[in-house]
Design a protein around this motif. Sequence first.
Motif, PDB file in Angstrom:
ATOM      1  N   ILE A 190       0.830  -1.205   0.000  1.00 39.24           N
ATOM      2  CA  ILE A 190       0.000   0.000   0.000  1.00 39.24           C
ATOM      3  C   ILE A 190       0.868   1.261   0.000  1.00 39.24           C
ATOM      4  O   ILE A 190       0.434   2.326  -0.434  1.00 39.24           O
ATOM      5  CB  ILE A 190      -1.005  -0.047   1.178  1.00 39.24           C
ATOM      6  N   MET A 191       2.127   1.131   0.443  1.00 43.65           N
ATOM      7  CA  MET A 191       3.077   2.234   0.308  1.00 43.65           C
ATOM      8  C   MET A 191       3.243   2.593  -1.166  1.00 43.65           C
ATOM      9  O   MET A 191       3.365   3.772  -1.518  1.00 43.65           O
ATOM     10  CB  MET A 191       4.429   1.823   0.897  1.00 43.65           C
ATOM     11  N   GLY A 192       3.243   1.579  -2.023  1.00 40.76           N
ATOM     12  CA  GLY A 192       3.363   1.822  -3.459  1.00 40.76           C
ATOM     13  C   GLY A 192       2.257   2.718  -3.971  1.00 40.76           C
ATOM     14  O   GLY A 192       2.486   3.595  -4.811  1.00 40.76           O
ATOM     15  N   PHE A 193       1.048   2.530  -3.445  1.00 45.81           N
ATOM     16  CA  PHE A 193      -0.088   3.366  -3.834  1.00 45.81           C
ATOM     17  C   PHE A 193       0.156   4.815  -3.427  1.00 45.81           C
ATOM     18  O   PHE A 193      -0.172   5.748  -4.162  1.00 45.81           O
ATOM     19  CB  PHE A 193      -1.364   2.831  -3.174  1.00 45.81           C
ATOM     20  N   GLY A 194       0.745   5.002  -2.236  1.00 42.21           N
ATOM     21  CA  GLY A 194       1.007   6.359  -1.753  1.00 42.21           C
ATOM     22  C   GLY A 194       2.107   7.071  -2.517  1.00 42.21           C
ATOM     23  O   GLY A 194       2.036   8.270  -2.765  1.00 42.21           O
ATOM     24  N   PHE A 195       3.153   6.317  -2.903  1.00 43.17           N
ATOM     25  CA  PHE A 195       4.286   6.921  -3.605  1.00 43.17           C
ATOM     26  C   PHE A 195       4.025   7.115  -5.099  1.00 43.17           C
ATOM     27  O   PHE A 195       4.755   7.847  -5.774  1.00 43.17           O
ATOM     28  CB  PHE A 195       5.531   6.046  -3.449  1.00 43.17           C
ATOM     29  N   ALA A 196       3.004   6.436  -5.624  1.00 41.65           N
ATOM     30  CA  ALA A 196       2.796   6.380  -7.075  1.00 41.65           C
ATOM     31  C   ALA A 196       2.690   7.750  -7.728  1.00 41.65           C
ATOM     32  O   ALA A 196       3.259   7.985  -8.795  1.00 41.65           O
ATOM     33  CB  ALA A 196       1.562   5.550  -7.394  1.00 41.65           C
TER      34      ALA A 196
END
Length: 418
Positions: A141-147
């Motif tokens: 879900i970090m990936g979603f935030g950094f995207a």
Amino acid sequence: MSNVKNRWLIALSGVGIHISIGSVYAWSVFTKPLMAELNLSYTEVSLTFSIAILFLGLSAAFLGHFVEKFGPRVSGTMASLFFGIGIAGAGLAVHLQSLLLLYFFYGVVAGIGLGLGYITPVSTLVKWFPDRRGLATGLAIMGFGFASMIASPIIARLIEGVGIPLTFAILGGTYFIIIFSSAQYLSPPPKDWVPAGFKEKAKTASNRIKVDLSQLTANEAVKTKRFWMLWIMLFINISCGIAILAVASPMAQEIAGLSTVAAATMVGLIGIFNGLGRLGWATFSDYIGRPNTYTAFFAIQMVLFFLLPNMTHFLLFQIVVFLIITCYGGGFSSIPAYIGDMFGTKQLGAIHGYMLTAWAAAGLTGPIFSSWIRETTGSYQGTLMIFAGMFAIALTVSLLIRLEIRSLEQKRLQKEAV
């Protein structure tokens, strides 16, 4: 055991999916170019994003059972098709100068891909990481935030170089390849599989891993009080956080006197703290427990929202906003692990899908409510005070849910004693 997949590569596959679908948060880069290209108002363009978030929540709720039934590889493949076609179709809509087609492709079709792609890796990761649930879901879900931080400059360059329609086409094709490839490695662990040393660690009194409080289906879970307590907590956390995101730049200029450029820089940094909060808080929750994590979210934000109107120093104001955003991101990444603790992993994907209706509701009401209060009161102070009050309610709920947890633990201990 040699044929068992590498769980860290499973986690990396989850990151690949989330870093692709999370590009939806870079929508603002398209706003002005679309307004000029299609002669649209700001509201008309913004509605595209709202529709996408609405269908994210709806598809997550209704397709959670699909994920559980057919598995993450099939659902991830479906997500790649919906999201890829939706983004590429948005390019066709712009080429044909059709706002309705833009709503359909980017809002509805890509929105369904968003919801399906969001929940697909999460339930799988919880099953692969019974010892580090928070860390595993936090990574994805970090990936979603950094995207958005990654996608925004790329999208801006593409629009400048090849125009809007071709930009959507390139993005759609790229995201399809990344999501499709990532989905092919996803699979649940073999039956009764546990990581090496897990059983020994679970028995160690000094480092005991808690047993799930129950094993419920999604339809059983939604009939419990604790499900709706979690829903209320998530709804309040997202409503207030997303409202801050929507007005971060003008609020920084009004309260702390930041220049337009400085406020824009702050908004860019928000993406970093959003991503860091998702990983940091979720990992921290493995050590202090999910109930304590959510109580910390609401206690911290209740105080900060109360103080924010008086944070006129530019540096202090930004520090407070960044801390709030870490809690906002942490709420997303910690909820799957909390669901696993409370309801087990039998149908975690479906339960998570139902829970994400809180996101759909908050995405629609948060910014609208914030704007209405701002226009009614003439300042952001009234908005922030009301949000502080909402966090007081969430804090109370986070304490009341502990009574449910204690009751369930006592029942489990009584069964074990019999």
